[in-house]
Design a protein around this motif. Structure first.
Motif, PDB file in Angstrom:
ATOM      1  N   MET A 164       0.960  -1.133   0.511  1.00 30.47           N
ATOM      2  CA  MET A 164      -0.050  -0.001  -0.021  1.00 30.47           C
ATOM      3  C   MET A 164       0.869   0.564  -0.189  1.00 30.47           C
ATOM      4  O   MET A 164       0.307   2.065  -0.558  1.00 30.47           O
ATOM      5  CB  MET A 164      -1.198  -0.502   0.791  1.00 30.47           C
ATOM      6  N   GLY A 165       1.790   1.056   0.693  1.00 28.12           N
ATOM      7  CA  GLY A 165       2.668   2.363   0.802  1.00 28.12           C
ATOM      8  C   GLY A 165       3.526   3.300  -1.126  1.00 28.12           C
ATOM      9  O   GLY A 165       3.347   3.943  -1.394  1.00 28.12           O
ATOM     10  N   HIS A 166       3.332   1.604  -1.400  1.00 31.52           N
ATOM     11  CA  HIS A 166       4.437   1.799  -2.894  1.00 31.52           C
ATOM     12  C   HIS A 166       3.409   1.850  -3.843  1.00 31.52           C
ATOM     13  O   HIS A 166       3.463   2.867  -4.828  1.00 31.52           O
ATOM     14  CB  HIS A 166       5.487   0.262  -3.143  1.00 31.52           C
ATOM     15  N   TRP A 167       2.212   1.242  -3.245  1.00 28.45           N
ATOM     16  CA  TRP A 167       0.855   2.179  -4.154  1.00 28.45           C
ATOM     17  C   TRP A 167       0.110   3.240  -4.504  1.00 28.45           C
ATOM     18  O   TRP A 167       0.328   4.306  -5.355  1.00 28.45           O
ATOM     19  CB  TRP A 167      -0.129   1.092  -3.836  1.00 28.45           C
ATOM     20  N   CYS A 168       0.738   3.938  -2.546  1.00 28.47           N
ATOM     21  CA  CYS A 168       0.204   4.796  -3.144  1.00 28.47           C
ATOM     22  C   CYS A 168       1.564   5.780  -2.922  1.00 28.47           C
ATOM     23  O   CYS A 168       1.123   7.974  -3.277  1.00 28.47           O
ATOM     24  CB  CYS A 168      -0.577   5.232  -1.016  1.00 28.47           C
ATOM     25  N   ASP A 169       3.035   6.122  -3.264  1.00 24.88           N
ATOM     26  CA  ASP A 169       3.722   6.712  -3.353  1.00 24.88           C
ATOM     27  C   ASP A 169       4.062   7.716  -4.403  1.00 24.88           C
ATOM     28  O   ASP A 169       3.777   7.516  -5.199  1.00 24.88           O
ATOM     29  CB  ASP A 169       5.092   6.030  -3.593  1.00 24.88           C
ATOM     30  N   GLY A 170       3.744   9.178  -3.803  1.00 23.27           N
ATOM     31  CA  GLY A 170       3.601   9.812  -4.593  1.00 23.27           C
ATOM     32  C   GLY A 170       2.433  11.130  -4.673  1.00 23.27           C
ATOM     33  O   GLY A 170       2.022  12.084  -5.441  1.00 23.27           O
ATOM     34  N   ARG A 171       1.314  10.088  -4.268  1.00 24.03           N
ATOM     35  CA  ARG A 171      -0.173  10.316  -4.200  1.00 24.03           C
ATOM     36  C   ARG A 171      -0.901  10.662  -3.286  1.00 24.03           C
ATOM     37  O   ARG A 171      -1.784  11.191  -2.598  1.00 24.03           O
ATOM     38  CB  ARG A 171      -1.101   9.350  -5.101  1.00 24.03           C
ATOM     39  N   ALA A 172       0.809  10.076  -2.108  1.00 19.01           N
ATOM     40  CA  ALA A 172      -0.326  10.614  -0.195  1.00 19.01           C
ATOM     41  C   ALA A 172       1.567  11.084  -0.131  1.00 19.01           C
ATOM     42  O   ALA A 172       2.206  10.854   0.054  1.00 19.01           O
ATOM     43  CB  ALA A 172      -0.990   9.318   0.581  1.00 19.01           C
ATOM     44  N   SER A 173       1.135  11.688   1.045  1.00 24.35           N
ATOM     45  CA  SER A 173       2.520  12.358   2.287  1.00 24.35           C
ATOM     46  C   SER A 173       2.746  11.706   3.317  1.00 24.35           C
ATOM     47  O   SER A 173       3.523  11.192   3.179  1.00 24.35           O
ATOM     48  CB  SER A 173       1.660  13.688   2.479  1.00 24.35           C
ATOM     49  N   VAL A 174       1.722  10.206   3.446  1.00 26.59           N
ATOM     50  CA  VAL A 174       1.775   9.465   4.557  1.00 26.59           C
ATOM     51  C   VAL A 174       1.155   7.969   4.168  1.00 26.59           C
ATOM     52  O   VAL A 174      -0.347   8.589   4.012  1.00 26.59           O
ATOM     53  CB  VAL A 174       1.994  10.142   5.950  1.00 26.59           C
ATOM     54  N   VAL A 175       1.961   7.129   4.538  1.00 30.98           N
ATOM     55  CA  VAL A 175       1.608   6.202   4.863  1.00 30.98           C
ATOM     56  C   VAL A 175       1.963   5.132   5.757  1.00 30.98           C
ATOM     57  O   VAL A 175       2.526   4.993   5.648  1.00 30.98           O
ATOM     58  CB  VAL A 175       1.035   5.414   3.594  1.00 30.98           C
ATOM     59  N   VAL A 176       1.020   4.998   6.600  1.00 28.38           N
ATOM     60  CA  VAL A 176       1.199   4.494   8.508  1.00 28.38           C
ATOM     61  C   VAL A 176       0.078   3.272   8.661  1.00 28.38           C
ATOM     62  O   VAL A 176      -0.888   3.570   8.259  1.00 28.38           O
ATOM     63  CB  VAL A 176       1.498   5.291   8.858  1.00 28.38           C
ATOM     64  N   GLY A 177       0.931   1.771   8.885  1.00 27.94           N
ATOM     65  CA  GLY A 177       0.203   1.286   9.157  1.00 27.94           C
ATOM     66  C   GLY A 177       0.271   1.370  10.575  1.00 27.94           C
ATOM     67  O   GLY A 177       1.024   1.630  11.689  1.00 27.94           O
ATOM     68  N   THR A 178      -1.245  -0.197  10.525  1.00 29.30           N
ATOM     69  CA  THR A 178      -2.074  -0.092  12.306  1.00 29.30           C
ATOM     70  C   THR A 178      -2.469  -1.505  12.344  1.00 29.30           C
ATOM     71  O   THR A 178      -2.612  -1.902  11.604  1.00 29.30           O
ATOM     72  CB  THR A 178      -3.094   1.542  12.685  1.00 29.30           C
ATOM     73  N   HIS A 179      -2.807  -1.257  13.802  1.00 30.98           N
ATOM     74  CA  HIS A 179      -3.450  -3.133  14.019  1.00 30.98           C
ATOM     75  C   HIS A 179      -2.757  -3.667  15.005  1.00 30.98           C
ATOM     76  O   HIS A 179      -3.387  -4.594  15.732  1.00 30.98           O
ATOM     77  CB  HIS A 179      -3.873  -3.302  12.875  1.00 30.98           C
ATOM     78  N   THR A 180      -1.088  -3.710  14.910  1.00 34.67           N
ATOM     79  CA  THR A 180      -0.407  -4.828  15.495  1.00 34.67           C
ATOM     80  C   THR A 180      -0.110  -4.220  16.247  1.00 34.67           C
ATOM     81  O   THR A 180       0.236  -5.321  17.103  1.00 34.67           O
ATOM     82  CB  THR A 180       0.622  -5.614  14.618  1.00 34.67           C
ATOM     83  N   HIS A 181      -0.287  -3.335  17.045  1.00 32.48           N
ATOM     84  CA  HIS A 181       0.165  -2.750  18.663  1.00 32.48           C
ATOM     85  C   HIS A 181       1.683  -2.985  18.534  1.00 32.48           C
ATOM     86  O   HIS A 181       2.547  -2.791  20.076  1.00 32.48           O
ATOM     87  CB  HIS A 181      -0.665  -3.411  19.403  1.00 32.48           C
TER      88      HIS A 181
END
Length: 282
Positions: A164-181
């Motif tokens: 997802m980070g690479h899919w959004c690269d250049g189109r989002a300022s930030v891609v950050v994962g959550t869920h695993t704690h």
């Protein structure tokens, strides 16, 4: 723009850390916009309307949710009424609330916040997150419609988050994962300017098993049988997340720093260490 994202708020300890420390971080780090994942803030299972109000009053501009978005039933109505709540885009076609929204930031700037759920290893099937986020990014291009865009990728698999980070690269300022704690140590700026972190970790007591009091999870691992209910650990909490500084004109990330403030987990990222173990962005 100076953005802060804080990972999954876990129970009372996580809520207390937000209410006691976020306002000071906003001032000390000159933050323009703060996004907090609040989906475990109520007894480790969902987010109630009252606890959502507590986190917003403490200084969060937006709250994201996750696969436990509607475990607390009053969130069904609250998500419709409160525009600062963002639930996953691909949770359900009939889910209340919004999965993405553009918000106002100081100085007339605009920030897109969106959330998607992954599919790998999740307990229930969700729609494809990649096709869900695509029209959202196209409708709010960086440097044109918005000055910054943040995507919360809520899922188990590190590979799916990285994709997802690479899919959004250049189109989002930030891609950050959550869920695993569990916070990862791979904060970076991708080739086209998107700040990325596989998992922000939780805002909670790390003297625990992913935020739960250790006794019952350990019992179940050892015996294979439940003995009691899971209860959130209530020791000193660490605020975990990501600081990103972006260029207002392009929306691209200029600086990315992991955040580990207080509690048992200390930061090891570049920067200066302040009181309570906080890594101070430049």
């Amino acid at each position: 723009m100076r953005l802060l994202f804080l990972g999954d708020v876990m129970g009372r300890a996580g809520r207390a850390a937000i209410t006691e420390r976020l306002a000071k971080l906003r001032t000390d780090w000159r933050l323009d916009f703060v996004v907090v994942n609040g989906e475990n803030a109520t007894n480790g299972a969902g987010l109630s309307a009252d606890h959502a109000k507590t986190l917003l009053d403490a200084g969060a501009d937006v709250l994201t949710l996750g696969d436990h978005a509607f475990d607390q039933k009053d969130m069904l109505q609250f998500a419709e009424a409160e525009p600062r709540i963002i639930r996953p885009l691909n949770f359900s076609k009939t889910a209340p609330g919004r999965g993405a929204r553009v918000f106002n930031a100081p100085g007339g700037r605009k920030v897109l916040v969106a959330q998607v759920l992954g599919q790998v290893f999740m307990k229930r099937p969700f729609d494809d997150p990649f096709s869900a986020i695509e029209p959202v990014l196209k409708a709010a291009p960086l440097g044109v419609q918005v000055n910054a865009a943040l995507v919360d990728m809520h899922c188990e698999a590190t590979s799916e988050k990285m994709a997802m980070g690479h899919w959004c690269d250049g189109r989002a300022s930030v891609v950050v994962g959550t869920h695993t704690h569990v916070p990862t140590a791979d904060a970076m700026i991708l080739p086209r300017g998107t700040a990325y972190l596989t998992d922000a970790g939780m805002c909670g007591d790390y003297n625990s098993v992913i935020g739960m009091d250790k006794a019952e999870p350990m019992n179940r691992f050892i015996t294979g049988m439940p003995k009691a209910r899971f209860t959130p650990a209530n020791g000193p909490a660490t605020l975990s997340g990501l600081f990103v500084r972006t260029d207002d004109a392009t929306g691209r990330a200029l600086e990315v720093t992991m955040v580990r403030d207080g509690g048992a987990l200390q930061a090891a990222a570049p920067g200066t260490t302040g009181a309570g173990g906080a890594t101070t962005p430049t």
